[in-house]
Design a protein around this motif. Sequence first.
Motif, PDB file in Angstrom:
ATOM      1  N   GLU A  30      58.716 -44.842 -25.993  1.00 45.54           N
ATOM      2  CA  GLU A  30      58.014 -44.388 -24.881  1.00 45.54           C
ATOM      3  C   GLU A  30      57.905 -45.321 -23.740  1.00 45.54           C
ATOM      4  OE1 GLU A  30      53.685 -42.312 -23.480  1.00 45.54           O
ATOM      5  OE2 GLU A  30      53.946 -42.904 -25.564  1.00 45.54           O
ATOM      6  N   ALA A  31      57.699 -46.669 -24.019  1.00 42.33           N
ATOM      7  CA  ALA A  31      57.733 -47.598 -23.118  1.00 42.33           C
ATOM      8  C   ALA A  31      59.477 -48.012 -22.488  1.00 42.33           C
ATOM      9  CB  ALA A  31      57.136 -48.866 -23.603  1.00 42.33           C
ATOM     10  N   ALA A  32      60.393 -47.603 -23.491  1.00 42.60           N
ATOM     11  CA  ALA A  32      61.378 -47.863 -22.749  1.00 42.60           C
ATOM     12  C   ALA A  32      61.942 -46.722 -21.875  1.00 42.60           C
ATOM     13  CB  ALA A  32      62.711 -47.904 -23.978  1.00 42.60           C
ATOM     14  N   ILE A  33      61.515 -45.375 -22.113  1.00 43.35           N
ATOM     15  CA  ILE A  33      61.860 -44.472 -21.370  1.00 43.35           C
ATOM     16  C   ILE A  33      60.923 -44.721 -20.144  1.00 43.35           C
ATOM     17  CG2 ILE A  33      61.458 -42.068 -20.895  1.00 43.35           C
ATOM     18  CD1 ILE A  33      61.836 -41.623 -23.927  1.00 43.35           C
ATOM     19  N   LYS A  34      59.678 -44.962 -19.942  1.00 44.80           N
ATOM     20  CA  LYS A  34      58.894 -45.044 -18.839  1.00 44.80           C
ATOM     21  C   LYS A  34      59.485 -46.346 -18.074  1.00 44.80           C
ATOM     22  CE  LYS A  34      54.319 -46.329 -17.097  1.00 44.80           C
ATOM     23  NZ  LYS A  34      52.979 -46.211 -17.162  1.00 44.80           N
ATOM     24  N   ALA A  35      59.985 -47.363 -18.626  1.00 46.02           N
ATOM     25  CA  ALA A  35      60.629 -48.506 -17.672  1.00 46.02           C
ATOM     26  C   ALA A  35      61.899 -48.016 -17.253  1.00 46.02           C
ATOM     27  CB  ALA A  35      60.947 -49.734 -18.775  1.00 46.02           C
ATOM     28  N   SER A  36      62.736 -47.259 -18.128  1.00 43.86           N
ATOM     29  CA  SER A  36      64.037 -46.665 -17.656  1.00 43.86           C
ATOM     30  C   SER A  36      63.777 -45.744 -16.228  1.00 43.86           C
ATOM     31  CB  SER A  36      64.549 -45.815 -18.716  1.00 43.86           C
ATOM     32  OG  SER A  36      65.684 -45.006 -18.076  1.00 43.86           O
ATOM     33  N   GLU A  37      62.950 -44.884 -16.147  1.00 42.82           N
ATOM     34  CA  GLU A  37      62.517 -43.976 -15.365  1.00 42.82           C
ATOM     35  C   GLU A  37      62.094 -44.389 -13.987  1.00 42.82           C
ATOM     36  OE1 GLU A  37      60.266 -40.463 -16.961  1.00 42.82           O
ATOM     37  OE2 GLU A  37      62.182 -39.988 -17.706  1.00 42.82           O
ATOM     38  N   SER A  38      61.425 -45.925 -14.053  1.00 43.69           N
ATOM     39  CA  SER A  38      61.165 -46.548 -12.881  1.00 43.69           C
ATOM     40  C   SER A  38      62.305 -47.077 -12.321  1.00 43.69           C
ATOM     41  CB  SER A  38      60.194 -47.789 -13.084  1.00 43.69           C
ATOM     42  OG  SER A  38      60.939 -48.634 -13.836  1.00 43.69           O
ATOM     43  N   LEU A  39      63.503 -46.973 -12.612  1.00 44.19           N
ATOM     44  CA  LEU A  39      64.673 -47.372 -12.071  1.00 44.19           C
ATOM     45  C   LEU A  39      65.756 -46.297 -11.456  1.00 44.19           C
ATOM     46  CD1 LEU A  39      65.898 -50.083 -14.737  1.00 44.19           C
ATOM     47  CD2 LEU A  39      64.729 -50.572 -12.671  1.00 44.19           C
ATOM     48  N   HIS A  40      65.349 -45.277 -11.946  1.00 42.32           N
ATOM     49  CA  HIS A  40      66.257 -43.989 -11.199  1.00 42.32           C
ATOM     50  C   HIS A  40      65.393 -42.657 -11.175  1.00 42.32           C
ATOM     51  CE1 HIS A  40      66.074 -42.376 -15.371  1.00 42.32           C
ATOM     52  NE2 HIS A  40      66.432 -43.688 -15.770  1.00 42.32           N
ATOM     53  N   ALA A  41      65.987 -41.664 -10.744  1.00 41.03           N
ATOM     54  CA  ALA A  41      65.558 -40.557 -10.476  1.00 41.03           C
ATOM     55  C   ALA A  41      65.557 -39.261 -11.690  1.00 41.03           C
ATOM     56  CB  ALA A  41      65.875 -39.782  -9.031  1.00 41.03           C
ATOM     57  N   GLY A  42      66.229 -39.665 -12.881  1.00 44.90           N
ATOM     58  CA  GLY A  42      66.458 -38.982 -13.992  1.00 44.90           C
ATOM     59  C   GLY A  42      65.506 -39.128 -14.721  1.00 44.90           C
ATOM     60  N   VAL A 133      67.558 -46.298 -30.529  1.00 44.85           N
ATOM     61  CA  VAL A 133      66.948 -45.617 -29.616  1.00 44.85           C
ATOM     62  C   VAL A 133      66.585 -46.399 -28.154  1.00 44.85           C
ATOM     63  CG1 VAL A 133      65.300 -43.913 -28.931  1.00 44.85           C
ATOM     64  CG2 VAL A 133      65.876 -44.067 -31.172  1.00 44.85           C
ATOM     65  N   VAL A 134      66.076 -47.590 -28.403  1.00 39.31           N
ATOM     66  CA  VAL A 134      65.730 -48.149 -27.135  1.00 39.31           C
ATOM     67  C   VAL A 134      67.220 -48.548 -26.267  1.00 39.31           C
ATOM     68  CG1 VAL A 134      64.903 -50.537 -26.395  1.00 39.31           C
ATOM     69  CG2 VAL A 134      63.576 -49.091 -27.878  1.00 39.31           C
ATOM     70  N   SER A 135      68.073 -49.071 -27.116  1.00 40.14           N
ATOM     71  CA  SER A 135      69.297 -49.459 -26.699  1.00 40.14           C
ATOM     72  C   SER A 135      70.067 -48.173 -26.112  1.00 40.14           C
ATOM     73  CB  SER A 135      70.376 -49.910 -27.660  1.00 40.14           C
ATOM     74  OG  SER A 135      71.730 -50.221 -27.221  1.00 40.14           O
ATOM     75  N   GLY A 136      70.006 -47.015 -26.761  1.00 35.26           N
ATOM     76  CA  GLY A 136      70.691 -46.009 -26.330  1.00 35.26           C
ATOM     77  C   GLY A 136      69.927 -45.459 -24.868  1.00 35.26           C
ATOM     78  N   VAL A 137      68.538 -45.506 -24.805  1.00 35.53           N
ATOM     79  CA  VAL A 137      67.755 -45.302 -23.537  1.00 35.53           C
ATOM     80  C   VAL A 137      68.113 -46.190 -22.518  1.00 35.53           C
ATOM     81  CG1 VAL A 137      65.525 -45.379 -22.384  1.00 35.53           C
ATOM     82  CG2 VAL A 137      65.860 -44.385 -24.527  1.00 35.53           C
ATOM     83  N   GLN A 138      68.523 -47.592 -22.561  1.00 33.15           N
ATOM     84  CA  GLN A 138      69.118 -48.498 -21.858  1.00 33.15           C
ATOM     85  C   GLN A 138      70.603 -48.098 -21.369  1.00 33.15           C
ATOM     86  OE1 GLN A 138      68.387 -52.136 -24.158  1.00 33.15           O
ATOM     87  NE2 GLN A 138      66.033 -52.191 -23.298  1.00 33.15           N
ATOM     88  N   SER A 139      71.325 -47.763 -22.352  1.00 33.01           N
ATOM     89  CA  SER A 139      72.528 -47.160 -21.715  1.00 33.01           C
ATOM     90  C   SER A 139      72.790 -46.043 -21.022  1.00 33.01           C
ATOM     91  CB  SER A 139      73.662 -47.119 -23.073  1.00 33.01           C
ATOM     92  OG  SER A 139      73.678 -48.022 -23.788  1.00 33.01           O
TER      93      SER A 139
END
Length: 165
Positions: A30-42, A133-139
Amino acid sequence: MDIERIARHLVTTNRQLARAFPQTTLHAIEAAIKASESLHAGEIRFAVEGSLDGEPLFKGQTARARAIEVFSKLRVWDTEHNNGLLIYLLLADRAVEIVADRGIHAKVGEEAWAGICRDMKAAFAQSRFEAGVVSGVQSVTRHLAQHFPGGADNVDELPNRPEVL
């Protein structure tokens, strides 16, 4: 009918699913997704399912077909800019599928998703579920940040918490 697959699904328990994805792992995703979404509009969703039950299993439903069902069930398609994406794991098969809404898919495509899924499967083969999963989210993030850069008006339209089915 694939008897080995059916047997794998029948013996995959909720306990195994909970062992592979304890609460600490779900929080990290969940934290990885939240951090990811702060970097893009997806909009990213992650769903994990231990095994298929009954009719879908015996009719040979593929992980891809199930991922598309889950994409719809979780309403990942229901974003203003058609920029939702689902990472789906069917644990009994160690199958990973990425289903992207048409806005994303038109810009990224299957080859990129297939590479991310291969990397995640390699981590899962070593029982490194959280890292995979975290690596996948980052990719996924790298692709989304390139094609859907975030802005000040970036709205979080979908829940970030992983879905355990």
